[in-house]
Scaffold this active site. Structure first.
Site, mmCIF file in Angstrom:
data_model
loop_
_atom_site.group_PDB
_atom_site.id
_atom_site.type_symbol
_atom_site.label_atom_id
_atom_site.label_comp_id
_atom_site.label_asym_id
_atom_site.label_seq_id
_atom_site.Cartn_x
_atom_site.Cartn_y
_atom_site.Cartn_z
ATOM 1 N N SER A 8 -5.265 1.405 0.017
ATOM 2 C CA SER A 8 -4.711 2.625 -0.588
ATOM 3 C C SER A 8 -5.307 2.890 -1.967
ATOM 4 O O SER A 8 -5.628 4.026 -2.309
ATOM 5 C CB SER A 8 -3.188 2.504 -0.720
ATOM 6 N N ASP B 282 -3.627 -9.829 8.771
ATOM 7 C CA ASP B 282 -2.544 -10.829 8.879
ATOM 8 C C ASP B 282 -1.308 -10.295 9.606
ATOM 9 O O ASP B 282 -0.761 -10.965 10.490
ATOM 10 C CB ASP B 282 -2.066 -11.290 7.486
ATOM 11 N N ALA C 122 -8.725 4.704 -1.870
ATOM 12 C CA ALA C 122 -8.924 5.962 -1.138
ATOM 13 C C ALA C 122 -9.450 7.016 -2.098
ATOM 14 O O ALA C 122 -8.978 7.133 -3.225
ATOM 15 C CB ALA C 122 -7.615 6.411 -0.506
ATOM 16 N N GLN C 123 -10.441 7.752 -1.643
ATOM 17 C CA GLN C 123 -11.081 8.704 -2.554
ATOM 18 C C GLN C 123 -10.749 10.142 -2.198
ATOM 19 O O GLN C 123 -10.154 10.882 -2.960
ATOM 20 C CB GLN C 123 -12.596 8.532 -2.488
ATOM 21 N N GLY C 124 -11.163 10.529 -0.968
ATOM 22 C CA GLY C 124 -11.166 11.943 -0.575
ATOM 23 C C GLY C 124 -9.815 12.605 -0.718
ATOM 24 O O GLY C 124 -9.669 13.621 -1.390
ATOM 25 N N GLY D 167 0.859 -1.189 0.000
ATOM 26 C CA GLY D 167 0.000 0.000 0.000
ATOM 27 C C GLY D 167 0.895 1.239 0.000
ATOM 28 O O GLY D 167 2.128 1.136 -0.127
ATOM 29 N N GLU E 28 -1.855 1.622 8.323
ATOM 30 C CA GLU E 28 -3.062 1.302 9.092
ATOM 31 C C GLU E 28 -2.839 0.210 10.141
ATOM 32 O O GLU E 28 -3.534 0.174 11.158
ATOM 33 C CB GLU E 28 -4.191 0.905 8.121
ATOM 34 N N SER F 46 -5.499 9.388 7.569
ATOM 35 C CA SER F 46 -4.813 8.107 7.398
ATOM 36 C C SER F 46 -3.765 8.208 6.301
ATOM 37 O O SER F 46 -2.610 7.803 6.475
ATOM 38 C CB SER F 46 -5.809 7.006 7.055
ATOM 39 N N ARG G 65 -17.014 11.164 12.418
ATOM 40 C CA ARG G 65 -17.570 9.935 11.834
ATOM 41 C C ARG G 65 -18.285 9.050 12.849
ATOM 42 O O ARG G 65 -19.291 8.430 12.532
ATOM 43 C CB ARG G 65 -16.441 9.116 11.208
HETATM 44 C C1 LIG Z 1 -12.621 2.861 0.178
HETATM 45 C C2 LIG Z 1 -11.636 3.578 1.050
HETATM 46 C C3 LIG Z 1 -11.496 4.953 0.951
HETATM 47 C C4 LIG Z 1 -10.573 5.626 1.761
HETATM 48 N N1 LIG Z 1 -10.389 6.970 1.600
HETATM 49 C C5 LIG Z 1 -9.432 7.603 2.333
HETATM 50 C C6 LIG Z 1 -9.123 8.979 2.115
HETATM 51 O O1 LIG Z 1 -9.677 9.617 1.235
HETATM 52 N N2 LIG Z 1 -8.184 9.556 2.907
HETATM 53 C C7 LIG Z 1 -7.524 8.869 3.890
HETATM 54 O O2 LIG Z 1 -6.689 9.446 4.591
HETATM 55 N N3 LIG Z 1 -7.774 7.556 4.090
HETATM 56 C C8 LIG Z 1 -8.689 6.918 3.332
HETATM 57 N N4 LIG Z 1 -8.923 5.580 3.534
HETATM 58 C C9 LIG Z 1 -8.050 4.850 4.463
HETATM 59 C C10 LIG Z 1 -6.690 4.642 3.790
HETATM 60 O O3 LIG Z 1 -6.875 4.452 2.412
HETATM 61 C C11 LIG Z 1 -5.978 3.428 4.350
HETATM 62 O O4 LIG Z 1 -5.950 3.507 5.750
HETATM 63 C C12 LIG Z 1 -4.538 3.375 3.841
HETATM 64 O O5 LIG Z 1 -4.516 3.434 2.436
HETATM 65 C C13 LIG Z 1 -3.854 2.111 4.321
HETATM 66 O O6 LIG Z 1 -2.624 2.014 3.669
HETATM 67 P P1 LIG Z 1 -1.603 0.905 4.106
HETATM 68 O O7 LIG Z 1 -0.380 1.130 3.293
HETATM 69 O O8 LIG Z 1 -1.454 0.898 5.569
HETATM 70 O O9 LIG Z 1 -2.323 -0.480 3.731
HETATM 71 P P2 LIG Z 1 -3.058 -0.995 2.417
HETATM 72 O O10 LIG Z 1 -3.109 0.018 1.349
HETATM 73 O O11 LIG Z 1 -4.336 -1.604 2.844
HETATM 74 O O12 LIG Z 1 -2.081 -2.149 1.919
HETATM 75 C C14 LIG Z 1 -1.913 -3.333 2.655
HETATM 76 C C15 LIG Z 1 -1.008 -4.246 1.864
HETATM 77 O O13 LIG Z 1 -0.638 -5.380 2.652
HETATM 78 C C16 LIG Z 1 -0.722 -6.549 1.859
HETATM 79 N N5 LIG Z 1 -0.873 -7.711 2.744
HETATM 80 C C17 LIG Z 1 -1.771 -7.894 3.744
HETATM 81 N N6 LIG Z 1 -1.581 -9.091 4.333
HETATM 82 C C18 LIG Z 1 -0.535 -9.675 3.692
HETATM 83 C C19 LIG Z 1 0.129 -10.921 3.820
HETATM 84 N N7 LIG Z 1 -0.227 -11.851 4.727
HETATM 85 N N8 LIG Z 1 1.163 -11.196 2.985
HETATM 86 C C20 LIG Z 1 1.551 -10.306 2.033
HETATM 87 N N9 LIG Z 1 0.944 -9.117 1.866
HETATM 88 C C21 LIG Z 1 -0.079 -8.801 2.682
HETATM 89 C C22 LIG Z 1 -1.911 -6.274 0.958
HETATM 90 O O14 LIG Z 1 -1.928 -7.137 -0.151
HETATM 91 C C23 LIG Z 1 -1.634 -4.805 0.601
HETATM 92 O O15 LIG Z 1 -0.671 -4.720 -0.421
HETATM 93 C C24 LIG Z 1 -9.817 4.898 2.711
HETATM 94 C C25 LIG Z 1 -9.964 3.513 2.813
HETATM 95 C C26 LIG Z 1 -10.852 2.851 1.985
HETATM 96 C C27 LIG Z 1 -10.972 1.367 2.096
#
Ligand SMILES: Cc1cc2nc3c(=O)[nH]c(=O)nc-3n(C[C@H](O)[C@H](O)[C@H](O)COP(=O)(O)OP(=O)(O)OC[C@H]3O[C@@H](n4cnc5c(N)ncnc54)[C@H](O)[C@@H]3O)c2cc1C
Length: 539
Positions: free
Chosen positions: A47, A214, A50-52, A17, A365, A381, A280
């Site tokens: 990621s 996980d 994410a829209q906003g 992400g 996250e 986030s 929220r």
């Molecule tokens: C629909 C939606 C809209 C959103 N809009 C916003 C916004 O506008 N602004 C904002 O601030 N936040 C927003 N959020 C929240 C924000 O997008 C997320 O909190 C953030 O993108 C998380 O990023 P990350 O890098 O932590 O994890 P993620 O982007 O969720 O990536 C997690 C990664 O871990 C990998 N993974 C997981 N488990 C394993 C495993 N066992 N082995 C190998 N790989 C694994 C997955 O495949 C993925 O690649 C939104 C969330 C959603 C769902």
């Protein structure tokens, strides 16, 4: 069973992400070899959806101090003020770093970055890309950069099953199943967990399929402390139809969209002075109460304040999705209801993402550094995902000592049981349904206690403490373990704070404290000395 070591890197990042990719790119820039493991396609994760956008205090009337105050207010008293101050203070440099990767934020006529307003922000401060497709554009640019970086190797379709430790219990590697279903170990000096949230433990969630918690569970199994697991944020406005849940960005309400119940009554102002822009937690509960009152499954988001042309230009993904799903958005309004959205708790860490075990780091996250308190402020986030990797990389490099391990294989005990696919599917769908009733927006002791019994029985039949090489089974085990830990924490927190709402304990706590879960230890409270509890002004 014996697993051979196939390769060794300076750093392994689990998750591709935005947080994981920025970590990998920043480490690679500093000559570290990085392996990014990702269980599906490299772009898949929250990621991407994410829209906003990203909250950054850029406008003339804004400041880091104002942004900090909004963050603290939304966080209901559980925010770690030092962490929040640092993240907000570094938001502009984090944004500049993203821009330097080639991301072009939407601009206004004066060629300044366009800023929109979202819930509980006192001013407009959310930067966005591609209208309402911020995550998609940012992910695409970061993936392109990472694929061209010689120090980074990306293993798609590779499931991280477990963390591997040495005799001193420090983390030295990961057991994986690769895209060809081979199992082996990878060694690294440091491991970064960037595996995102766990919305998939619920029936209705905005999170994609990969969000099963996980990384959080494998860290717990390896001895890491987890924190505030009961703090789960529900997004108020998720398109309600028979398709996949689709989030309707808060910016629609930020720019004038209004909520009415199915009787046509506008209700948000009855619950909070900020109406549709209430935090929220408050708005999601308000919708829940309206659904109960009117015995319906959704409320309606009225967007008649927009012209159709402007809405289509400003929110292209929302517009197209509504058309695809035959929602007559300008006639009836958009049918919406709350859905599980963001995992506020996670692996307990400091600002740099260091967990309580040597060589284990976390970011994004899955990490719980106290930034979001008991309720995350909208668009904070992605702010954390954009800024926290820089703190992590600096500290990791400062502490970097090459790992002398020359281990060539690991012996690991496995769960000997075979599980039938249809049983796994049934247990998973029951788990999601039951979690939605017990661990959702409104919680009570009797329902939580019953749910804990149910989860205990799953423990007996599934043995989630024992590793399975079948990824589908291991994902389910992770979800069961996490649900159990969330339920325990939700029972223990006998008050209401932010997103955690106990109908039988509506009182605020005397003092805000974090709740910490560690393997083989009783849940314990950790004082959060900076702030007093606040309620989010529910009328
Ligand atoms: C629909 C939606 C809209 C959103 N809009 C916003 C916004 O506008 N602004 C904002 O601030 N936040 C927003 N959020 C929240 C924000 O997008 C997320 O909190 C953030 O993108 C998380 O990023 P990350 O890098 O932590 O994890 P993620 O982007 O969720 O990536 C997690 C990664 O871990 C990998 N993974 C997981 N488990 C394993 C495993 N066992 N082995 C190998 N790989 C694994 C997955 O495949 C993925 O690649 C939104 C969330 C959603 C769902």
């Amino acid at each position: 069973m014996r697993f051979n070591v196939a390769a060794k890197y300076d750093v392994i990042v689990i998750g591709s992400g935005i947080s994981g990719l920025i970590c990998a790119l920043e480490l690679a820039k500093r000559n570290k070899t990085v392996c990014v493991l990702t269980k599906e396609a490299v772009t898949e994760g929250s990621s991407l959806y994410a829209q906003g956008g990203i909250a950054v205090p850029l406008s003339e009337g804004d400041s880091a101090e104002k942004h900090l105050l909004d963050t603290i207010k939304a966080g209901s008293g559980l925010t770690d003020i030092n962490v929040a101050r640092e993240i907000v203070a570094h938001s502009v440099s984090g944004l500049e770093s993203l821009i330097s990767y080639g991301i072009k934020f939407d601009s206004s006529l004066q060629d300044k970055i366009h800023l929109t307003k979202e819930a509980a922000h006192s001013v407009s401060r959310v930067c966005h890309v591609g209208g309402d497709a911020s995550g998609k554009y940012i992910t695409k640019v970061l993936v392109d950069r990472a694929c061209r970086e010689p120090n980074i190797s990306i293993s798609q379709g590779t499931f991280a099953l477990a963390l591997l430790t040495d005799k001193k219990e420090s983390i030295i590697g990961v057991l994986i199943e690769d895209v060809t279903r081979e199992h082996y170990a990878l060694l690294a000096n440091d491991i970064v967990i960037a595996s995102g949230g766990a919305g998939q433990i619920f029936e209705n969630t905005t999170n994609p399929k990969v969000c099963t918690g996980d990384g959080i569970v494998m860290s717990y199994q390896a001895g890491a402390a987890l924190q505030d697991l009961e703090m789960i944020q529900f997004h108020p406005t998720v398109l309600f139809d028979n398709g996949d849940p689709f989030l309707i960005t808060e910016a629609v309400r930020g720019e004038g969209g209004r909520l009415k119940n199915i009787k046509g009554e506008y209700f948000a102002n009855q619950y909070h002075e900020l109406g549709e822009l209430a935090p929220r937690d408050v708005l999601s509960r308000a919708i829940f109460f309206e659904l109960e009152k009117t015995n319906s499954k959704h409320v309606l988001l009225d967007i008649t304040n927009f012209s159709e042309d402007y809405f289509k230009f400003r929110f292209p993904s929302v517009y197209q999705t509504c058309l695809d799903r035959r929602v007559e958005l300008f006639k009836t309004g958009i049918p919406v209801s709350p859905a599980a959205h963001y995992f506020i708790g996670g692996i307990k860490c400091d600002l740099s993402g260091a967990a309580n075990i040597e060589h284990l780091w976390c970011v994004g996250e899955c990490a719980s550094n106290g930034f979001h308190g008991a309720n995350r402020l909208a668009s904070n986030s992605l702010l954390e995902c954009m800024v926290a990797p820089h703190f992590l990389v600096s500290k990791l490099l400062e502490d970097f000592k090459p790992n002398p391990n020359n281990i060539t294989y690991f012996e690991i005990d496995l769960d000997p049981k075979e599980y039938n696919d249809s049983i796994i599917f049934r247990i998973a769908s029951d788990l999601k349904k039951n979690n939605s009733s017990a661990l959702g927006l409104i919680r009570t002791k009797s329902v939580l206690s019953q749910h804990l019994n149910y989860l205990n029985s799953l423990f007996e039949s599934l043995s989630p403490d024992k590793l399975s090489l079948n990824c589908q089974v291991q994902e389910l085990k992770n979800m069961v373990t996490l649900s159990f830990l969330i339920c325990q924490a939700a029972l223990k927190r006998e008050h209401s704070l932010g997103v955690h709402y106990r109908q039988d304990f509506l009182n605020l706590p005397d003092e805000c404290k974090h709740l910490v879960s560690c393997k083989n230890t009783e849940l314990y409270w950790l004082s959060q000395t900076f702030l007093t509890p606040v309620t989010a002004n529910t009328k």
